[in-house]
Design a protein around this motif. Structure first.
Motif, short mmCIF file in Angstrom:
data_model
loop_
_atom_site.label_atom_id
_atom_site.label_comp_id
_atom_site.label_asym_id
_atom_site.label_seq_id
_atom_site.Cartn_x
_atom_site.Cartn_y
_atom_site.Cartn_z
N LYS A 76 -5.00 -10.03 -7.39
CA LYS A 76 -3.60 -9.64 -7.47
C LYS A 76 -3.26 -8.77 -6.27
O LYS A 76 -4.15 -8.23 -5.59
CB LYS A 76 -3.30 -8.91 -8.77
CG LYS A 76 -3.98 -7.56 -8.90
CD LYS A 76 -3.48 -6.77 -10.10
CE LYS A 76 -3.77 -7.47 -11.39
NZ LYS A 76 -3.36 -6.63 -12.57
N ILE A 94 -1.28 -5.41 -4.97
CA ILE A 94 -0.78 -4.12 -5.43
C ILE A 94 -0.31 -3.32 -4.22
O ILE A 94 -1.04 -3.20 -3.23
CB ILE A 94 -1.87 -3.33 -6.19
CG1 ILE A 94 -2.40 -4.15 -7.37
CG2 ILE A 94 -1.32 -1.98 -6.68
CD1 ILE A 94 -3.50 -3.46 -8.16
N GLU A 95 0.88 -2.78 -4.29
CA GLU A 95 1.47 -2.05 -3.17
C GLU A 95 0.61 -0.84 -2.79
O GLU A 95 -0.19 -0.33 -3.58
CB GLU A 95 2.88 -1.60 -3.52
CG GLU A 95 2.93 -0.64 -4.71
CD GLU A 95 4.35 -0.22 -5.05
OE1 GLU A 95 5.24 -0.43 -4.21
OE2 GLU A 95 4.56 0.30 -6.16
N ASN A 114 2.25 4.82 -4.49
CA ASN A 114 1.96 5.23 -5.87
C ASN A 114 0.47 5.19 -6.18
O ASN A 114 0.02 4.56 -7.14
CB ASN A 114 2.72 4.33 -6.86
CG ASN A 114 4.22 4.41 -6.66
OD1 ASN A 114 4.76 5.48 -6.38
ND2 ASN A 114 4.89 3.26 -6.79
N ASP A 169 -1.32 2.65 -12.13
CA ASP A 169 -1.54 1.74 -13.25
C ASP A 169 -2.03 0.41 -12.68
O ASP A 169 -1.31 -0.27 -11.96
CB ASP A 169 -0.25 1.53 -14.04
CG ASP A 169 -0.50 0.82 -15.37
OD1 ASP A 169 -1.56 0.18 -15.52
OD2 ASP A 169 0.39 0.89 -16.24
N HIS A 176 -2.75 -2.27 -14.29
CA HIS A 176 -2.32 -3.44 -15.06
C HIS A 176 -0.83 -3.72 -14.90
O HIS A 176 -0.42 -4.86 -14.78
CB HIS A 176 -2.67 -3.25 -16.54
CG HIS A 176 -4.11 -2.99 -16.79
ND1 HIS A 176 -5.09 -3.95 -16.62
CD2 HIS A 176 -4.75 -1.85 -17.20
CE1 HIS A 176 -6.27 -3.43 -16.92
NE2 HIS A 176 -6.10 -2.16 -17.27
N ASP A 177 -0.02 -2.67 -14.90
CA ASP A 177 1.42 -2.84 -14.80
C ASP A 177 1.83 -2.69 -13.34
O ASP A 177 2.10 -1.58 -12.86
CB ASP A 177 2.13 -1.81 -15.68
CG ASP A 177 3.63 -2.06 -15.74
OD1 ASP A 177 4.06 -3.16 -15.34
OD2 ASP A 177 4.36 -1.15 -16.18
N VAL A 178 1.86 -3.79 -12.63
CA VAL A 178 2.16 -3.78 -11.19
C VAL A 178 3.53 -4.41 -10.98
O VAL A 178 3.79 -5.54 -11.39
CB VAL A 178 1.09 -4.57 -10.40
CG1 VAL A 178 1.43 -4.58 -8.93
CG2 VAL A 178 -0.28 -3.95 -10.63
N HIS A 179 4.41 -3.67 -10.31
CA HIS A 179 5.77 -4.16 -10.07
C HIS A 179 5.93 -4.73 -8.66
O HIS A 179 6.68 -5.68 -8.46
CB HIS A 179 6.79 -3.04 -10.30
CG HIS A 179 6.79 -2.51 -11.70
ND1 HIS A 179 7.31 -3.21 -12.77
CD2 HIS A 179 6.28 -1.35 -12.22
CE1 HIS A 179 7.17 -2.51 -13.87
NE2 HIS A 179 6.55 -1.37 -13.58
N ASN A 180 5.27 -4.13 -7.71
CA ASN A 180 5.43 -4.55 -6.32
C ASN A 180 4.07 -4.88 -5.72
O ASN A 180 3.08 -4.18 -5.96
CB ASN A 180 6.10 -3.46 -5.48
CG ASN A 180 7.50 -3.13 -5.98
OD1 ASN A 180 8.30 -4.03 -6.25
ND2 ASN A 180 7.79 -1.84 -6.13
#
Length: 715
Positions: free
Chosen positions: A216, A218-219, A222, A231, A233-237
């Motif tokens: 995956k 992940i930016e 953060n 986090d 698991h909860d990746v937005h960008n």
């Protein structure tokens, strides 16, 4: 980098002399690696490859990945960044295996672990974007298993593996529509294990039965002080491969991942920092035994078994029809011709005995040696032609008896080709047998190529034997010259073509390029091992055994060949005859081509079906050649030597046309070099196939012609 190209001389010697297949080979059920809890499990990085191109690249040499730190694995002698010694097949298939920095301990889960933060300049950024756009996937290895992405079948009843994981993915900006590229900078590694068999299992040791990789993006923002995301698991960008353009390009390319190479400074510009992290989970797999751990890679192929059976039934029907045709030719037509020929010869002998006195009785001569010997004796004494001595109703293949064994034009070229063809027959037979018995399996990385080269070199003895006998049968005198031609003609052309292609691959800095040291090793095997074996085989075939004896003698002056029908002409007959064997293997070619060109991440392992189809193919080639040569002789065309060779290998033309069709309709190959490699490799494969089947056709035709004319002599 030089370590990537090492081939230990001991591997080659053992491979050629005793068929010990190197350190990466194991026989299922014997060479099992077991691990205890807490023991280090090394992870190796290999290469990146794509279904859209033939160019592969070493993963460790990519400019945007973490460079090795050089740390030593606990409890082992492995150090990250160390290149693993490869066998010959691994080098030729583009493998470049190196110890990685990823830490895996048996049974110890790691929810998130930091690897490194790597700075990439614009040049490295563009390189990453090119690989993502090209659909490249990475291959990692744990316990000789390639890391795989898991999927489920259509009916969701079974899981299967597709080897490799994507380097990144491409998206498009919702505002501008420009492409955006994201790199997969986090991987979740799932190691599936099972209790070890025997005493090791009783002591709590485990074996690895699955290796899954889920990637995956992940930016970089953060993240905490250790470099881990807040986090996992909860990746937005995702981690976009985008660098702020310089002031002159900021307005024009503000929302684009694309920076024009000629307008941007790759060396002195800013850099982009890419953080890499990973997670590790160990899960017990109770239903999967160690010896069956490769089954998940073949679930897709197993689902197509019905199609394989339909292909075999189709091949059997075609072969059955041909068998019936050959049976009619052999049991009715030829026997009838021979019987009529004998009766006509006897009647003609009676007539001549009444007309001439004081000469040898043709009837007695026919009864003693056969009419053909009588004619041959007359030709040897200086008669121009024996056609005037033939009965008036004798036609077809019987008319060319005095020329059917006349040596062909350019026989000095045909003999080496037949020798090389038998060399390929031995190699292909050995590979199929070893594959069907499971000796050559996916766990023996590069084994198919390594053993194939070893069998080809050893088969130089058969090449020399058949070439020497055929050469002497054609009346050749310079058998040592024939040895050199046999040992260098086909292997030399093959090596020269691969060398030229290798120059283009070298220019692309691809791991597919054959290292110069490996080329020197191949030349040494060719000239120092194969050439002497060809000499030994040729000496035995030419000097000790000698030529094949022909049942009848050859006329002094060749007979004139009448005008031929359109279907008996050389090219037309080759195309028509080649279409039948092609129809036999066309369905199986779909699976072979898909494995070679489309699913490079998969493995072709349906060698049982391939062996059955190959046997039917050989039988079909034999029968097609017999029918074609019989029709040609019935047309009073005795120049069958080369024609039988071309008819036997005629299906190679249709396979090459199939490759062209496959390229335009099924593949999405990009770039000039990749397209050139596809057509060049396809041409070489078709040439090898044509030489192999052409040799089978030639030897079949030769045995058939000798048999029918010997039958006349016997009568």
């Amino acid at each position: 980098m030089a370590g990537d190209f090492r081939i230990r001389l001991g591997h080659l010697v053992v491979l050629l002399l005793s068929f010990s297949f190197g350190q990466s080979f194991y026989i299922p059920g014997w060479s099992i690696k077991t691990y205890s809890d807490g023991e280090t499990v090394p992870l190796f990085v290999n290469k990146v490859y794509s279904d859209n191109t033939q160019l592969q690249y070493a993963y460790s040499e990519l400019p945007f990945v973490c460079p090795p730190s050089g740390r030593i694995y606990g409890g082992s002698a492995l150090m990250s960044g160390t290149s693993i010694s490869l066998n010959l097949g691994e080098v030729l298939r583009g493998d470049r295996i190196m110890v990685s920095d990823y830490e895996l301990s048996m049974g110890k889960d790691e929810e998130a672990r930091y690897l490194c933060s790597h700075k990439v300049d614009r040049k490295g950024l563009r390189r990453a974007q090119e690989l993502i756009k090209g659909g490249y996937v990475a291959e990692w290895i744990v316990d000789n298993l390639p890391g795989a992405t898991s999927f489920v079948t259509v009916d969701k009843s079974r899981k299967y593996y597709a080897a490799g994981f994507k380097v990144g993915y491409e998206d498009f900006s919702p505002s501008t529509g420009n492409p955006r590229y994201f790199i997969n900078n986090h991987v979740t590694l799932v190691i599936r294990h099972h209790q070890a068999p025997g005493r090791d299992g009783q002591h709590g040791r485990k074996v690895i039965v699955g290796f899954e990789v889920y990637a995956k993006s992940i930016e970089a923002d953060n993240r905490n002080a250790t470099g881990l995301p807040e986090d996992i698991h909860d990746v937005h960008n995702g981690m976009e491969l985008r660098m702020q353009p310089n002031a002159t390009l900021l307005e024009k390319y503000a929302e684009s991942s694309y920076i024009p190479e000629d307008l941007d400074d790759a060396d002195n510009g800013p850099t982009l920092t890419i953080p890499y992290t990973y997670s590790v989970y160990f899960r017990e797999e109770e239903r999967l035994e160690w010896q069956n751990r490769w089954d998940l890679y073949f679930v897709n192929e197993e689902d197509s078994s019905k199609i394989h059976w339909l292909a075999i039934i189709n091949s059997l029907i075609i072969c059955g029809v041909l068998t019936a045709v050959v049976a009619v030719i052999g049991t009715r037509t030829i026997r009838g011709d021979i019987k009529g020929y004998k009766e006509s010869s006897v009647e003609d002998g009676k007539t001549k005995s009444k007309r001439s006195k004081g000469t040898r009785s043709p009837r007695k001569s026919a009864e003693k040696n056969g009419l053909l010997d009588q004619i041959g004796d007359a030709d040897t004494d200086g008669d121009v032609s024996s056609d005037d001595e033939l009965p008036e109703d004798i036609t077809g293949w019987k008319l060319v008896h005095g020329d059917v064994f006349r040596p062909p034009a350019h026989g000095v070229l045909l003999a080496p080709l037949i020798g090389s063809g038998m060399q390929l027959v031995f190699m292909a037979t050995g590979l199929l047998l070893l594959s069907c018995f499971g000796v050559l399996n996916p766990s023996f990385r590069g084994g198919f190529i390594s053993v194939g080269i070893a069998l080809f070199i050893i088969a130089g003895v058969f090449s020399g034997y058949f070439s020497g006998r055929v050469y002497k049968t054609f009346g050749g005198q310079k058998w040592k010259k024939n040895v050199v031609v046999t040992a260098t003609l086909f292997p030399g052309l093959l090596f020269a073509t691969l060398f030229i292609l290798n120059l283009f691959v070298w220019a692309q800095a691809s791991s597919t390029a054959i290292p110069f040291s490996t080329l020197l090793g191949l030349v040494a095997l060719w000239l120092l091992v194969q050439l002497p074996l060809v000499y030994v085989g040729s000496w035995y075939g030419y000097v000790v055994v000698g030529s094949w004896e022909h049942p009848i003698k050859t006329n002094v002056i060749p007979r004139q060949i009448p005008l031929q029908s359109w279907y008996t002409k050389s090219m037309q007959s080759v195309l028509i005859a080649g279409l039948i064997p092609f129809a036999v293997i066309s369905v199986e070619l779909l699976f072979v081509f898909k494995s070679l060109w489309q699913d490079k991440s998969g493995y072709y392992y349906m060698f049982g079906f391939l062996a059955v189809v190959s046997l039917i193919l050989i039988l079909t080639v034999v029968e097609v050649t017999i029918v074609a040569v019989y029709i040609q002789l019935c047309s009073e065309n005795y120049q069958w030597w080369w024609q039988s060779f071309f008819v036997g290998g005629g299906s190679a033309l249709w396979i090459f046309l199939y490759c062209v069709w496959y390229y335009w309709t099924k593949l999405h190959i990009e770039g000039f070099v990749s397209s050139m490699l596809f057509f060049s490799y396809s041409f070489l494969a078709c040439a090898v196939y044509g030489l192999l089947t052409g040799t089978i056709g030639f030897l079949t035709a030769y045995a058939f012609v000798r048999r029918i004319y010997r039958a006349i002599k016997a009568d």
